[in-house]
Design a protein around this motif. Sequence first.
Motif, PDB file in Angstrom:
ATOM      1  N   ARG A   7       0.891  -1.161   0.000  1.00 37.33           N
ATOM      2  CA  ARG A   7       0.000   0.000   0.000  1.00 37.33           C
ATOM      3  C   ARG A   7       0.929   1.210   0.000  1.00 37.33           C
ATOM      4  N   LEU A   8       0.776   2.042  -1.000  1.00 39.66           N
ATOM      5  CA  LEU A   8       1.591   3.249  -1.141  1.00 39.66           C
ATOM      6  C   LEU A   8       0.681   4.454  -0.979  1.00 39.66           C
ATOM      7  N   CYS A   9       1.030   5.340  -0.064  1.00 38.72           N
ATOM      8  CA  CYS A   9       0.294   6.590   0.112  1.00 38.72           C
ATOM      9  C   CYS A   9       1.211   7.716  -0.355  1.00 38.72           C
ATOM     10  N   PHE A  10       0.795   8.408  -1.401  1.00 41.14           N
ATOM     11  CA  PHE A  10       1.583   9.472  -2.008  1.00 41.14           C
ATOM     12  C   PHE A  10       1.073  10.824  -1.521  1.00 41.14           C
ATOM     13  N   TYR A  11       2.001  11.690  -1.122  1.00 40.79           N
ATOM     14  CA  TYR A  11       1.672  13.039  -0.654  1.00 40.79           C
ATOM     15  C   TYR A  11       2.418  14.054  -1.517  1.00 40.79           C
ATOM     16  N   GLY A  12       1.870  15.242  -1.601  1.00 42.84           N
ATOM     17  CA  GLY A  12       2.460  16.311  -2.402  1.00 42.84           C
ATOM     18  C   GLY A  12       1.441  16.797  -3.408  1.00 42.84           C
ATOM     19  N   MET A  13       1.916  17.228  -4.576  1.00 46.07           N
ATOM     20  CA  MET A  13       1.013  17.645  -5.642  1.00 46.07           C
ATOM     21  C   MET A  13       0.685  16.397  -6.455  1.00 46.07           C
ATOM     22  N   VAL A  14      -0.353  15.665  -5.983  1.00 43.26           N
ATOM     23  CA  VAL A  14      -0.656  14.367  -6.559  1.00 43.26           C
ATOM     24  C   VAL A  14      -2.105  14.238  -7.034  1.00 43.26           C
ATOM     25  N   GLN A  15      -2.917  15.268  -6.845  1.00 46.49           N
ATOM     26  CA  GLN A  15      -4.284  15.244  -7.378  1.00 46.49           C
ATOM     27  C   GLN A  15      -4.439  16.367  -8.395  1.00 46.49           C
ATOM     28  N   GLY A  16      -5.202  16.082  -9.449  1.00 45.58           N
ATOM     29  CA  GLY A  16      -5.432  17.072 -10.488  1.00 45.58           C
ATOM     30  C   GLY A  16      -4.264  17.232 -11.435  1.00 45.58           C
ATOM     31  N   VAL A  17      -3.338  16.246 -11.428  1.00 46.17           N
ATOM     32  CA  VAL A  17      -2.138  16.333 -12.268  1.00 46.17           C
ATOM     33  C   VAL A  17      -1.945  15.081 -13.132  1.00 46.17           C
ATOM     34  N   GLY A  18      -3.004  14.276 -13.278  1.00 47.18           N
ATOM     35  CA  GLY A  18      -2.917  13.070 -14.090  1.00 47.18           C
ATOM     36  C   GLY A  18      -2.273  11.894 -13.379  1.00 47.18           C
ATOM     37  N   PHE A  19      -2.230  11.941 -12.055  1.00 47.30           N
ATOM     38  CA  PHE A  19      -1.546  10.904 -11.278  1.00 47.30           C
ATOM     39  C   PHE A  19      -2.152   9.524 -11.520  1.00 47.30           C
ATOM     40  N   ARG A  20      -3.485   9.412 -11.415  1.00 47.52           N
ATOM     41  CA  ARG A  20      -4.121   8.086 -11.541  1.00 47.52           C
ATOM     42  C   ARG A  20      -3.907   7.508 -12.943  1.00 47.52           C
ATOM     43  N   TYR A  21      -4.011   8.336 -13.971  1.00 48.85           N
ATOM     44  CA  TYR A  21      -3.763   7.860 -15.334  1.00 48.85           C
ATOM     45  C   TYR A  21      -2.308   7.407 -15.472  1.00 48.85           C
ATOM     46  N   THR A  22      -1.382   8.186 -14.930  1.00 40.12           N
ATOM     47  CA  THR A  22       0.040   7.829 -14.977  1.00 40.12           C
ATOM     48  C   THR A  22       0.289   6.518 -14.243  1.00 40.12           C
ATOM     49  N   ALA A  23      -0.338   6.347 -13.064  1.00 37.46           N
ATOM     50  CA  ALA A  23      -0.170   5.117 -12.289  1.00 37.46           C
ATOM     51  C   ALA A  23      -0.712   3.912 -13.048  1.00 37.46           C
ATOM     52  N   MET A  24      -1.876   4.073 -13.668  1.00 35.53           N
ATOM     53  CA  MET A  24      -2.459   2.958 -14.420  1.00 35.53           C
ATOM     54  C   MET A  24      -1.559   2.583 -15.600  1.00 35.53           C
ATOM     55  N   HIS A  25      -1.067   3.580 -16.312  1.00 36.67           N
ATOM     56  CA  HIS A  25      -0.168   3.330 -17.441  1.00 36.67           C
ATOM     57  C   HIS A  25       1.114   2.638 -16.948  1.00 36.67           C
ATOM     58  N   ALA A  26       1.692   3.132 -15.853  1.00 38.65           N
ATOM     59  CA  ALA A  26       2.926   2.558 -15.311  1.00 38.65           C
ATOM     60  C   ALA A  26       2.704   1.120 -14.848  1.00 38.65           C
ATOM     61  N   ALA A  27       1.570   0.866 -14.200  1.00 39.05           N
ATOM     62  CA  ALA A  27       1.273  -0.495 -13.728  1.00 39.05           C
ATOM     63  C   ALA A  27       1.149  -1.457 -14.913  1.00 39.05           C
ATOM     64  N   ASN A  28       0.454  -1.030 -15.945  1.00 40.90           N
ATOM     65  CA  ASN A  28       0.313  -1.885 -17.128  1.00 40.90           C
ATOM     66  C   ASN A  28       1.659  -2.101 -17.814  1.00 40.90           C
ATOM     67  N   MET A  29       2.470  -1.061 -17.886  1.00 36.74           N
ATOM     68  CA  MET A  29       3.780  -1.144 -18.514  1.00 36.74           C
ATOM     69  C   MET A  29       4.690  -2.132 -17.777  1.00 36.74           C
ATOM     70  N   HIS A  30       4.577  -2.162 -16.442  1.00 42.45           N
ATOM     71  CA  HIS A  30       5.443  -3.026 -15.625  1.00 42.45           C
ATOM     72  C   HIS A  30       4.746  -4.313 -15.187  1.00 42.45           C
ATOM     73  N   ARG A  31       3.552  -4.578 -15.762  1.00 44.16           N
ATOM     74  CA  ARG A  31       2.796  -5.811 -15.510  1.00 44.16           C
ATOM     75  C   ARG A  31       2.480  -6.015 -14.032  1.00 44.16           C
ATOM     76  N   LEU A  32       1.941  -4.971 -13.423  1.00 40.30           N
ATOM     77  CA  LEU A  32       1.553  -5.002 -12.019  1.00 40.30           C
ATOM     78  C   LEU A  32       0.033  -4.984 -11.905  1.00 40.30           C
ATOM     79  N   THR A  33      -0.474  -5.446 -10.782  1.00 41.28           N
ATOM     80  CA  THR A  33      -1.901  -5.387 -10.507  1.00 41.28           C
ATOM     81  C   THR A  33      -2.139  -4.513  -9.287  1.00 41.28           C
ATOM     82  N   GLY A  34      -3.407  -4.149  -9.056  1.00 39.64           N
ATOM     83  CA  GLY A  34      -3.756  -3.351  -7.887  1.00 39.64           C
ATOM     84  C   GLY A  34      -4.778  -2.290  -8.235  1.00 39.64           C
ATOM     85  N   TYR A  35      -4.673  -1.162  -7.546  1.00 42.70           N
ATOM     86  CA  TYR A  35      -5.594  -0.047  -7.793  1.00 42.70           C
ATOM     87  C   TYR A  35      -4.966   1.255  -7.322  1.00 42.70           C
ATOM     88  N   VAL A  36      -5.558   2.353  -7.756  1.00 42.83           N
ATOM     89  CA  VAL A  36      -5.154   3.690  -7.328  1.00 42.83           C
ATOM     90  C   VAL A  36      -6.417   4.506  -7.101  1.00 42.83           C
TER      91      VAL A  36
END
Length: 91
Positions: A7-36
């Motif tokens: 479980r990763l909790c990210f703090y900083g400028m992490v909302q409204g900046v495409g974070f969830r889309y970036t995380a989903m793309h990164a997870a698919n790229m690295h063949r990971l499962t989970g959610y954001v």
Amino acid sequence: MTEKRYRLCFYGMVQGVGFRYTAMHAANMHRLTGYVKNEYDGSVTCEVQGDEAAIDQFIATIRSGRFIDISSIERTELEPDPNERSFDVRY
């Protein structure tokens, strides 16, 4: 390959900046499962599962996001979910 889950909790400028889309793309790229998902306090929570090296690359990919500015990450190890098959954005 030993599956890990964090479980990763990210703090900083992490909302409204495409974070969830970036995380989903990164997870698919690295063949990971989970959610954001966004949290009410302005942080983003992510559970990610897969190879430890791939998880580290996942975090590095997110950190390199154009508008994302992570000030800190809380990382908690969890039990892997053997039935999980995808990475999802939760609302």
